[in-house]
Design an enzyme around this catalytic site. Structure first.
Site, PDB file in Angstrom:
ATOM      1  N   ASP A   8       0.869  -1.167   0.000  1.00 28.04           N
ATOM      2  CA  ASP A   8       0.000   0.000   0.000  1.00 28.04           C
ATOM      3  C   ASP A   8       0.908   1.220   0.000  1.00 28.04           C
ATOM      4  OD1 ASP A   8       0.931   0.302   2.611  1.00 28.04           O
ATOM      5  OD2 ASP A   8      -1.048   0.202   3.545  1.00 28.04           O
ATOM      6  N   GLY A  66       2.321  -0.251   6.391  1.00 28.57           N
ATOM      7  CA  GLY A  66       2.823   0.523   7.511  1.00 28.57           C
ATOM      8  C   GLY A  66       3.317  -0.377   8.626  1.00 28.57           C
ATOM      9  N   ASN A  69       0.821  -5.812   9.428  1.00 31.11           N
ATOM     10  CA  ASN A  69      -0.200  -6.686  10.020  1.00 31.11           C
ATOM     11  C   ASN A  69      -1.354  -6.962   9.065  1.00 31.11           C
ATOM     12  OD1 ASN A  69       0.631  -7.354  12.750  1.00 31.11           O
ATOM     13  ND2 ASN A  69       0.515  -5.162  13.138  1.00 31.11           N
ATOM     14  N   GLY A  70      -1.991  -5.917   8.574  1.00 28.64           N
ATOM     15  CA  GLY A  70      -3.118  -6.108   7.669  1.00 28.64           C
ATOM     16  C   GLY A  70      -2.714  -6.833   6.407  1.00 28.64           C
ATOM     17  N   GLU A  71      -1.513  -6.554   5.928  1.00 27.54           N
ATOM     18  CA  GLU A  71      -1.021  -7.199   4.719  1.00 27.54           C
ATOM     19  C   GLU A  71      -0.840  -8.704   4.936  1.00 27.54           C
ATOM     20  OE1 GLU A  71      -0.634  -2.988   4.607  1.00 27.54           O
ATOM     21  OE2 GLU A  71       0.200  -4.352   6.105  1.00 27.54           O
ATOM     22  N   HIS A  98      11.031 -23.102   9.788  1.00 29.46           N
ATOM     23  CA  HIS A  98      10.004 -23.904  10.463  1.00 29.46           C
ATOM     24  C   HIS A  98       8.640 -23.844   9.785  1.00 29.46           C
ATOM     25  CE1 HIS A  98      12.221 -23.745  14.613  1.00 29.46           C
ATOM     26  NE2 HIS A  98      12.913 -24.370  13.684  1.00 29.46           N
ATOM     27  N   ASN A  99       8.331 -22.749   9.099  1.00 24.25           N
ATOM     28  CA  ASN A  99       6.980 -22.560   8.570  1.00 24.25           C
ATOM     29  C   ASN A  99       6.894 -22.562   7.056  1.00 24.25           C
ATOM     30  OD1 ASN A  99       7.177 -20.347  11.155  1.00 24.25           O
ATOM     31  ND2 ASN A  99       5.752 -22.060  11.298  1.00 24.25           N
TER      32      ASN A  99
END
Length: 142
Positions: A8, A66, A69-71, A98-99
Site C-alpha cells: 500500500d 505501515g 499486520n493487515g497485509e 520452520h513454517n
C-alpha cells in the site's frame, strides 16, 4: 526465482528498494502495485500477490505496509499462502526454516530499510527444514 511484490502507500518506499535488491540478485520481480505514496486500500494490492503465489505463477511473494499486520492477514486468507510477518532477522529465518513461508510481510514503519533488506535476504537464503515441521505445514494447508 520469480517473486511477486505489492504494497500500500505506507510500504511503497521499501517496495521500491526491495525490487532493486531482488533484481540485483538476479530474481524476476512481478510488481502488483501500488505505484506511489498516494493513499490506497491495501487489500487491492496484496491479494494479487497472494493469489499469484497460490496459483504457482510466482515462487514467492513479498507484501508491505505501515505495520505489515493487515497485509499478512490479507495474504493468509488465500489458501496455500503461508505469510510470515517479519520484524527482525530471526523472524525471517524461522518463517522459512520452520513454517516454509512462501510470502513475507514487512512493516515500513516498524523496521529500518536496512533491516527490511536483510529480512528479505535471509528469507530468500533460508531453506525449509522439513522434518517435524512438515506435518504442521500439511495441517496449515489442509
Amino acid at each position: 526465482m520469480k517473486i511477486a511484490i505489492g504494497s500500500d502507500h505506507a510500504g511503497f518506499r521499501y517496495k521500491e528498494a526491495i525490487k532493486k535488491l531482488l533484481t540485483d540478485l538476479g530474481h524476476e520481480v512481478v510488481d502488483k502495485g501500488t505505484d506511489s505514496e498516494a493513499p490506497v486500500d491495501y487489500p487491492v494490492f496484496i491479494r494479487p500477490v497472494a493469489e499469484a503465489v497460490a496459483a504457482g505463477d510466482v515462487a514467492r511473494g513479498i507484501v508491505l505496509g505501515g505495520s505489515g499486520n493487515g497485509e499478512a492477514m490479507m495474504a493468509n486468507r488465500i489458501k496455500g499462502v503461508r505469510c510470515a510477518l517479519c520484524w527482525n532477522e530471526e523472524s525471517a529465518r524461522l518463517g522459512r526454516l520452520h513454517n516454509d513461508a512462501n510470502v513475507i510481510s514487512i512493516g515500513e514503519r516498524m523496521v529500518s530499510e536496512e533491516m527490511a533488506l536483510q529480512i528479505v535476504r535471509i528469507w530468500l537464503d533460508t531453506p525449509f527444514e522439513g522434518g517435524r515441521h512438515q506435518h504442521r505445514i500439511q495441517l496449515l494447508d489442509a
